[in-house]
Write a protein that holds these residues in place. Structure first.
Motif, PDB file in Angstrom:
ATOM      1  N   TYR A   3     -13.367   1.226  -2.657  1.00  0.00           N
ATOM      2  CA  TYR A   3     -12.801   2.504  -2.425  1.00  0.00           C
ATOM      3  C   TYR A   3     -12.185   2.943  -4.004  1.00  0.00           C
ATOM      4  CZ  TYR A   3      -9.675   6.054  -0.843  1.00  0.00           C
ATOM      5  OH  TYR A   3      -9.150   7.424  -0.499  1.00  0.00           O
ATOM      6  N   LEU A  11      -3.966   3.147  11.137  1.00  0.00           N
ATOM      7  CA  LEU A  11      -4.458   4.078  10.146  1.00  0.00           C
ATOM      8  C   LEU A  11      -3.259   4.493   9.295  1.00  0.00           C
ATOM      9  CD1 LEU A  11      -6.026   6.884  12.713  1.00  0.00           C
ATOM     10  CD2 LEU A  11      -7.270   4.861  11.398  1.00  0.00           C
ATOM     11  N   MET A  59      -9.557  10.669   7.016  1.00  0.00           N
ATOM     12  CA  MET A  59     -10.053   9.511   7.812  1.00  0.00           C
ATOM     13  C   MET A  59     -10.935  10.300   8.879  1.00  0.00           C
ATOM     14  SD  MET A  59      -7.342   6.424   8.151  1.00  0.00           S
ATOM     15  CE  MET A  59      -6.117   5.851   6.994  1.00  0.00           C
ATOM     16  N   ILE A  65     -14.954   4.627  11.111  1.00  0.00           N
ATOM     17  CA  ILE A  65     -14.057   5.209  10.258  1.00  0.00           C
ATOM     18  C   ILE A  65     -14.355   5.433   8.749  1.00  0.00           C
ATOM     19  CG2 ILE A  65     -11.650   5.485   9.497  1.00  0.00           C
ATOM     20  CD1 ILE A  65     -10.708   4.156  11.802  1.00  0.00           C
ATOM     21  N   LEU A 124     -13.446   6.694   5.664  1.00  0.00           N
ATOM     22  CA  LEU A 124     -12.021   6.869   4.693  1.00  0.00           C
ATOM     23  C   LEU A 124     -12.684   7.461   3.261  1.00  0.00           C
ATOM     24  CD1 LEU A 124      -9.040   6.170   4.416  1.00  0.00           C
ATOM     25  CD2 LEU A 124      -9.990   3.797   3.706  1.00  0.00           C
TER      26      LEU A 124
END
Lengths: 299, 299
Positions: free
Chosen positions: A41, A111, A164, A236, A238
């Motif tokens: 990320y 989340l 998200m 998901i 992100l």
């Protein structure tokens, strides 16, 4: 307030390095994600998370998505954005206020703890929505950084927000999946152009200002490439608020829909728009009605 | 002349079975392609052919393509079609008349013998062109059968023509590759709508009539699926005149360009348009200036 991310102010397009961290927490012991995922990320600005919700939970989200889409009352509301040509719904904003179930999903600790960790703060919902990209004639969305718009048009001071996207239909290469430029979140692309008043009325259908320069996009693509966020329902996606992304249109029958939550750090609440424009409606950018989400990570 | 493929005549969309063979030659001893490839073509209506041209030959096609694109004289000609928004060239018709090298490619025995065999006849060039789908904001092209238009607007009697698209840039999933519905060439989709005069002036940019019905497209996709014609420069995409195909737009920097030849059987020359419209210009559909290509297969 100093404007650390000026845009739509210069005659020529330019770009510079991001001035904020990507991950704001240091204590990886408390992290809700593996080290490797966090590294991915930080480097790339996005992450795919599978199996966070059960199949039953995803099925329920899909049913509610369909209900909202078919609801003529919802379609008439100003929170519903329709496609320029077809009149079909392409987005419904503030879904958490229109539907208790979607509110419970947005507040789900699975989340929230991820958002809390990455943003290093208590969080709130900046912009929750449902996106429908219809089949047959779904429109493209050109490259953009969400942060650029949120900064200029909403007054979000820092890059301390994330999105998200919970995919609710299959996303394959042919139905206009989200395309991202991995790593582009490290660069802030300052755009050219003046923001007209009430820009959101057209920009949510087709963005005309806040569009990065072709040559800068090309340079970033040459450095970093492009990745398509394909995957099955429930995945998901992100991604960082400053990641450049876009999508091609969709001529195939299968629609592409997702439930989309933007979490912002409580310390990063929006203020006066840096573009000096009128503030946008509350349903596009939470401003007055800030509801901090219950903290999940103990600090 | 009996109209075996009526379209744009009924109030409701309909479809029926193709009334012509897909491969018109029987003697597979004389075939320029392997049995398995011919079976694939018969069943699916398309085929990818790699390594038919050398890298040097492909490089030369790429250079000439660029030259024509940059040529202001070419851009002003009526054979050049420009994009509705940007004014960029998207197609140049009759490239074989504008450029000797492209004429030699179109007449190349390696291509002609394949066309001759499949169409079971001597062949001629019905519509040779260059297609440029620019990067950043290349437009989508909706599902269509080329034959439907050639039949209604040009008076092509039978399904006895084929296209060869020689890809000159990489075609990947992200830059709006050709999408086909394999097997759809067995079905003729009769479309709704009346053809306006001079329809070609807008239909080459965005097709509004001759568009198959959504539900019929959806049924065909459910039966047959969708295949994306991705591949490297030099790949030839060979497809039947009645195969349903289309493409999404292209927001990524890399353009998608190809050299495109339509071969028609000499016995299948165009006549009076079945839609009773004015004939289209010679550069869109060869009518007066038919030049049969030198036969390659001995019969």
């Amino acid at each position: 307030v100093v404007d650390d991310y000026p845009s739509r102010q210069y005659q020529k397009p330019t770009y510079f390095n991001r001035k904020d961290p990507v991950i704001f927490s240091d204590d990886r012991q408390k992290a809700p994600l593996d080290e490797a995922l966090l590294d991915h990320y930080e480097k790339n600005g996005f992450l795919f998370l599978d199996h966070l919700f059960s199949e039953d939970e995803i099925a329920k989200m899909q049913r509610y998505m369909q209900c909202l889409r078919d609801d003529e009352f919802i379609k008439q509301r100003e929170e519903s954005i329709t496609e320029a040509n077809s009149g079909d719904i392409c987005s419904v904003f503030d879904v958490h206020k229109l539907n208790d179930f979607f509110q419970s999903v947005a507040e789900d600790p699975r989340l929230v703890r991820i958002a809390e960790y990455i943003l290093g703060d208590q969080v709130y919902l900046h912009q929750p929505r449902l996106n429908y990209k219809p089949g047959f004639r779904g429109k493209e969305f050109y490259w953009h950084s969400d942060f650029e718009t949120w900064h200029v048009e909403d007054g979000m001071p820092r890059m301390r927000a994330l999105s998200m996207s919970i995919t609710l239909t299959p996303n394959d290469h042919n139905n206009g999946p989200l395309l991202v430029i991995p790593g582009s979140h490290h660069t802030y692309v300052s755009c050219v152009g003046e923001t007209p008043d009430n820009n959101y009325l057209s920009s949510l259908k087709k963005q005309e200002v806040g569009v990065p320069d072709d040559q800068i996009v090309q340079n970033l693509v040459e450095s970093y490439g492009i990745e398509a966020a394909v995957g099955q329902p429930g995945r998901i996606i992100l991604f960082d608020c400053n990641l450049l992304h876009g999508s091609n249109g969709n001529i195939i029958p299968a629609p592409r829909s997702n439930l989309f939550f933007v979490y912002n750090a409580l310390s990063n609440r929006v203020g006066k728009p840096f573009g000096d424009t009128k503030v946008r409606p509350e349903y596009i950018a939470a401003r007055e009605d800030i509801r901090p989400l219950k903290k999940v990570i103990n600090t």
